[in-house]
Design a protein around this motif. Structure first.
Motif, mmCIF file in Angstrom:
data_model
loop_
_atom_site.group_PDB
_atom_site.id
_atom_site.type_symbol
_atom_site.label_atom_id
_atom_site.label_comp_id
_atom_site.label_asym_id
_atom_site.label_seq_id
_atom_site.Cartn_x
_atom_site.Cartn_y
_atom_site.Cartn_z
ATOM 1 N N GLU A 132 0.834 -1.209 0.000
ATOM 2 C CA GLU A 132 0.000 0.000 0.000
ATOM 3 C C GLU A 132 0.867 1.258 0.000
ATOM 4 O OE1 GLU A 132 -3.127 2.073 3.123
ATOM 5 O OE2 GLU A 132 -2.877 -0.107 3.164
ATOM 6 N N LYS A 133 2.079 1.130 0.524
ATOM 7 C CA LYS A 133 3.008 2.267 0.555
ATOM 8 C C LYS A 133 3.303 2.791 -0.843
ATOM 9 C CE LYS A 133 6.470 4.755 2.472
ATOM 10 N NZ LYS A 133 7.202 5.190 1.303
ATOM 11 N N GLN B 44 1.215 3.129 -3.228
ATOM 12 C CA GLN B 44 0.039 3.812 -3.781
ATOM 13 C C GLN B 44 -0.022 5.223 -3.208
ATOM 14 O OE1 GLN B 44 -3.271 1.328 -2.750
ATOM 15 N NE2 GLN B 44 -2.312 -0.525 -3.599
ATOM 16 N N ALA B 45 0.113 6.214 -4.072
ATOM 17 C CA ALA B 45 0.254 7.604 -3.618
ATOM 18 C C ALA B 45 -0.926 8.084 -2.800
ATOM 19 C CB ALA B 45 0.476 8.514 -4.821
ATOM 20 N N ASP B 46 -2.120 7.567 -3.060
ATOM 21 C CA ASP B 46 -3.320 8.065 -2.372
ATOM 22 C C ASP B 46 -3.762 7.152 -1.235
ATOM 23 O OD1 ASP B 46 -4.022 5.961 -3.986
ATOM 24 O OD2 ASP B 46 -5.912 6.844 -4.684
ATOM 25 N N SER B 47 -2.929 6.199 -0.835
ATOM 26 C CA SER B 47 -3.316 5.270 0.226
ATOM 27 C C SER B 47 -3.176 5.931 1.591
ATOM 28 C CB SER B 47 -2.434 4.017 0.174
ATOM 29 O OG SER B 47 -1.106 4.337 0.572
ATOM 30 N N PRO B 48 -3.935 5.466 2.586
ATOM 31 C CA PRO B 48 -3.773 6.007 3.949
ATOM 32 C C PRO B 48 -2.344 5.878 4.467
ATOM 33 C CG PRO B 48 -5.777 4.700 3.795
ATOM 34 C CD PRO B 48 -5.042 4.497 2.504
ATOM 35 N N SER C 28 0.486 5.939 2.740
ATOM 36 C CA SER C 28 1.311 6.978 2.108
ATOM 37 C C SER C 28 0.995 8.356 2.669
ATOM 38 C CB SER C 28 1.100 6.967 0.587
ATOM 39 O OG SER C 28 1.626 5.798 0.023
ATOM 40 N N ARG C 29 -0.264 8.633 2.890
ATOM 41 C CA ARG C 29 -0.640 9.953 3.435
ATOM 42 C C ARG C 29 -0.112 10.137 4.844
ATOM 43 N NH1 ARG C 29 -5.660 8.705 0.921
ATOM 44 N NH2 ARG C 29 -6.571 8.182 2.942
ATOM 45 N N ASP C 30 -0.176 9.080 5.669
ATOM 46 C CA ASP C 30 0.337 9.183 7.037
ATOM 47 C C ASP C 30 1.853 9.348 7.058
ATOM 48 O OD1 ASP C 30 -2.220 8.912 7.980
ATOM 49 O OD2 ASP C 30 -2.027 6.794 8.523
ATOM 50 N N TRP C 31 2.519 8.730 6.101
ATOM 51 C CA TRP C 31 3.975 8.779 6.043
ATOM 52 C C TRP C 31 4.488 10.107 5.496
ATOM 53 C CZ3 TRP C 31 8.277 6.991 7.848
ATOM 54 C CH2 TRP C 31 9.464 7.129 7.141
ATOM 55 N N ALA C 32 3.697 10.794 4.701
ATOM 56 C CA ALA C 32 4.166 11.985 3.980
ATOM 57 C C ALA C 32 4.810 13.040 4.879
ATOM 58 C CB ALA C 32 3.027 12.587 3.163
#
Length: 201
Positions: free
Chosen positions: A53-54, A56-60, A62-66
């Motif tokens: 999932e990491k 996938q740019a729009d995955s939760p 990825s968003r949490d990691w940003a």
């Protein structure tokens, strides 16, 4: 001015790794360059386990990691404070290294500090030197330290003779770190190509 990120590799409450990380932050403040420092506590970050999932740019995930990724990317070098758990680097730290696949750590120097409540601490250093850099391109400095029987270190006032010797060696290592961090910045700007060479060999 360089910016040094200090990674606390333990997720335990009141960990010795966290105490040592704050001690290192204080020693860095005494360096001639007085680099800016930022602490990254794996306990506070509470990162989920890496999964596909990491990617996938729009995955939760990825968003949490940003925001963590962005803060790491602003650092010029790192200190890793790594406890030994059952003869290994903690799984949370290995997971953190897997998460850093967007160049956050790439071609940046890192001072490796092992921590042991007893006389151990060597295995995590060897483990991270062997594989902990592959796809994140972190550059371990040749010199590392292992702080053994850590519960008794840097707790006395005045400092013990051992504390004094370890602080002198620590200052020496941290000076190398800050100078190397500054020296490598133009090298990354000139040579780094993570779009073509995104994985280590």
């Amino acid at each position: 001015m360089s910016k040094i990120g200090i990674i606390i590799g333990s997720v335990r409450d009141k960990s010795q790794s966290a105490r040592i990380a704050h001690h290192i932050q204080d020693r860095l403040a005494r360096q001639p360059e007085q680099p800016e420092t930022v602490l990254f506590s794996l306990k506070d970050l509470a990162l989920p386990l890496w999964s596909e999932e990491k990617w996938q740019a729009d995955s939760p995930l990825s968003r949490d990691w940003a925001p963590v990724s962005a803060s790491l990317a602003r650092c010029d070098g790192f200190v890793f404070v790594v406890p030994e758990w059952a003869g290994m680097a903690p799984p949370h730290l290995k997971n953190f290294l897997l998460m850093c696949d967007q160049g956050e750590l790439a071609h940046k120097p890192c001072q490796l500090i092992g921590v042991s409540a007893g006389m151990g601490g060597a295995y995590p250093v060897a483990e991270l030197r062997m594989s902990g850099y592959k796809n994140n391109f972190l550059m371990w400095l040749p010199d590392h330290m292992i702080l053994r029987q850590v519960n008794d270190l840097f707790t006395s006032d005045p400092a013990t003779p051992l504390d004094d010797r370890l602080n002198q060696r620590l200052d020496y290592c941290l000076r190398f770190l800050t100078e190397t961090a500054r020296a490598l910045t133009p090298v990354r700007q000139t040579c780094q190509d993570l779009s073509t060479y995104k994985n280590g060999m």
